[in-house]
Design a protein around this motif. Structure first.
Motif, mmCIF file in Angstrom:
data_model
loop_
_atom_site.group_PDB
_atom_site.id
_atom_site.type_symbol
_atom_site.label_atom_id
_atom_site.label_comp_id
_atom_site.label_asym_id
_atom_site.label_seq_id
_atom_site.Cartn_x
_atom_site.Cartn_y
_atom_site.Cartn_z
ATOM 1 N N ASP A 53 0.727 -1.246 -0.011
ATOM 2 C CA ASP A 53 0.022 0.088 0.230
ATOM 3 C C ASP A 53 0.802 1.210 -0.095
ATOM 4 O OD1 ASP A 53 -2.076 -1.449 -0.041
ATOM 5 O OD2 ASP A 53 -2.590 -1.234 2.051
ATOM 6 N N GLU A 54 1.889 1.175 0.978
ATOM 7 C CA GLU A 54 2.716 2.357 0.828
ATOM 8 C C GLU A 54 3.307 2.755 -0.333
ATOM 9 O OE1 GLU A 54 6.564 4.278 3.393
ATOM 10 O OE2 GLU A 54 6.434 2.033 3.414
ATOM 11 N N VAL A 55 4.030 1.555 -1.134
ATOM 12 C CA VAL A 55 4.822 1.864 -2.501
ATOM 13 C C VAL A 55 3.645 2.297 -3.365
ATOM 14 C CG1 VAL A 55 5.967 0.716 -4.195
ATOM 15 C CG2 VAL A 55 6.662 0.137 -1.882
ATOM 16 N N ALA A 56 2.537 1.684 -3.573
ATOM 17 C CA ALA A 56 1.474 1.912 -4.455
ATOM 18 C C ALA A 56 0.907 3.307 -4.293
ATOM 19 C CB ALA A 56 0.315 1.041 -4.272
ATOM 20 N N ILE A 104 10.301 5.274 -10.346
ATOM 21 C CA ILE A 104 9.611 5.509 -8.958
ATOM 22 C C ILE A 104 9.715 4.399 -8.404
ATOM 23 C CG2 ILE A 104 7.681 6.206 -7.508
ATOM 24 C CD1 ILE A 104 9.172 8.471 -9.138
ATOM 25 N N ALA A 105 9.473 3.186 -9.018
ATOM 26 C CA ALA A 105 9.598 1.788 -8.336
ATOM 27 C C ALA A 105 10.985 1.395 -7.506
ATOM 28 C CB ALA A 105 8.872 0.571 -9.090
ATOM 29 N N ASP A 106 11.857 1.654 -8.583
ATOM 30 C CA ASP A 106 13.195 1.663 -8.245
ATOM 31 C C ASP A 106 13.855 2.485 -6.937
ATOM 32 O OD1 ASP A 106 15.421 -0.041 -9.387
ATOM 33 O OD2 ASP A 106 16.554 2.053 -9.395
ATOM 34 N N ILE A 107 13.337 3.649 -7.113
ATOM 35 C CA ILE A 107 13.682 4.577 -5.810
ATOM 36 C C ILE A 107 13.003 3.820 -4.562
ATOM 37 C CG2 ILE A 107 13.394 6.865 -4.925
ATOM 38 C CD1 ILE A 107 13.274 7.825 -7.761
ATOM 39 N N CYS A 108 11.911 3.443 -4.762
ATOM 40 C CA CYS A 108 11.252 2.785 -3.619
ATOM 41 C C CYS A 108 11.903 1.699 -3.015
ATOM 42 C CB CYS A 108 9.725 2.511 -3.943
ATOM 43 S SG CYS A 108 8.622 3.966 -4.278
#
Length: 201
Positions: A53-56, A104-108
């Protein structure tokens, strides 16, 4: 300090996995346009509950989606964006969406390896040509969206498009120009861009 870098060609490879372990891999795509980011879908599929949920929620802050659009893990199609009433697998998103989604996914992923949540995550992220593949309306909100999504991360970006400086504060923009001797200099006495409209930028 976590240091990440992204070149103008931000795409992810079909191969699963993650970046290499050395710090150099964190900035490799800045210098090698053939260096793809790891496909984030396997990692996203491994997240459960509050972590997903946080990443989404973070990805949603940056992607230009509507109020009811969100990231979902579909049993049949995998990681999808639910937008305009339909599910679209990440692999079938437009080039601009995939570019920002991959970054953004890679940064997360990298920040969560060092910090317990993204609100407290700190680091430096370098992005070359942030405007690549972005719609003009998206360009005007990309920097403020990144600031909101990663409040304690410092972003240093380059752009050829003045629309991308929308949302920047006074003193945060530097304009580089080439002088008559071929060297690079900065323009002095820039106006305050923080309140400028699009046509003023």
């Amino acid at each position: 300090t976590v240091v990440l870098g992204y070149g103008p060609h931000r795409y992810f490879a079909n191969a699963r996995g993650r970046r290499g372990a050395s710090a150099a891999y964190g900035v490799r795509s800045l210098f090698d346009s053939r260096q793809a980011l790891p496909d984030p879908t396997e990692w996203l599929s491994s997240l459960r509950g509050r972590a997903f949920d946080e990443v989404a929620r973070t990805i949603r802050m940056v992607l230009p989606v509507g109020d009811d659009d969100h990231l979902v893990h579909d049993d049949r199609s995998g990681i999808c964006v639910f937008a305009h009433g339909q599910l679209t697998p990440v692999a079938r998103l437009s080039e601009g969406y995939r570019s920002v989604f991959a970054m953004i996914a890679d940064i997360c992923r990298n920040m969560l390896e060092h910090w317990s949540n993204l609100e407290i995550a700190q680091g430096v992220v370098l992005v070359d040509e942030i405007e690549m593949h972005l719609h003009p309306r998206w360009k005007m909100r990309v920097m403020s969206s990144l600031r909101k999504a990663f409040p304690r991360v410092q972003f240093i970006v380059t752009t050829h498009d003045p629309l991308c400086v929308r949302g920047m504060d006074n003193g945060e923009v530097v304009v580089l120009t080439r002088n008559e001797r071929g060297g690079i200099t900065t323009l002095a006495d820039l106006p305050d861009v923080s309140g400028m409209r699009a046509e003023q930028l």
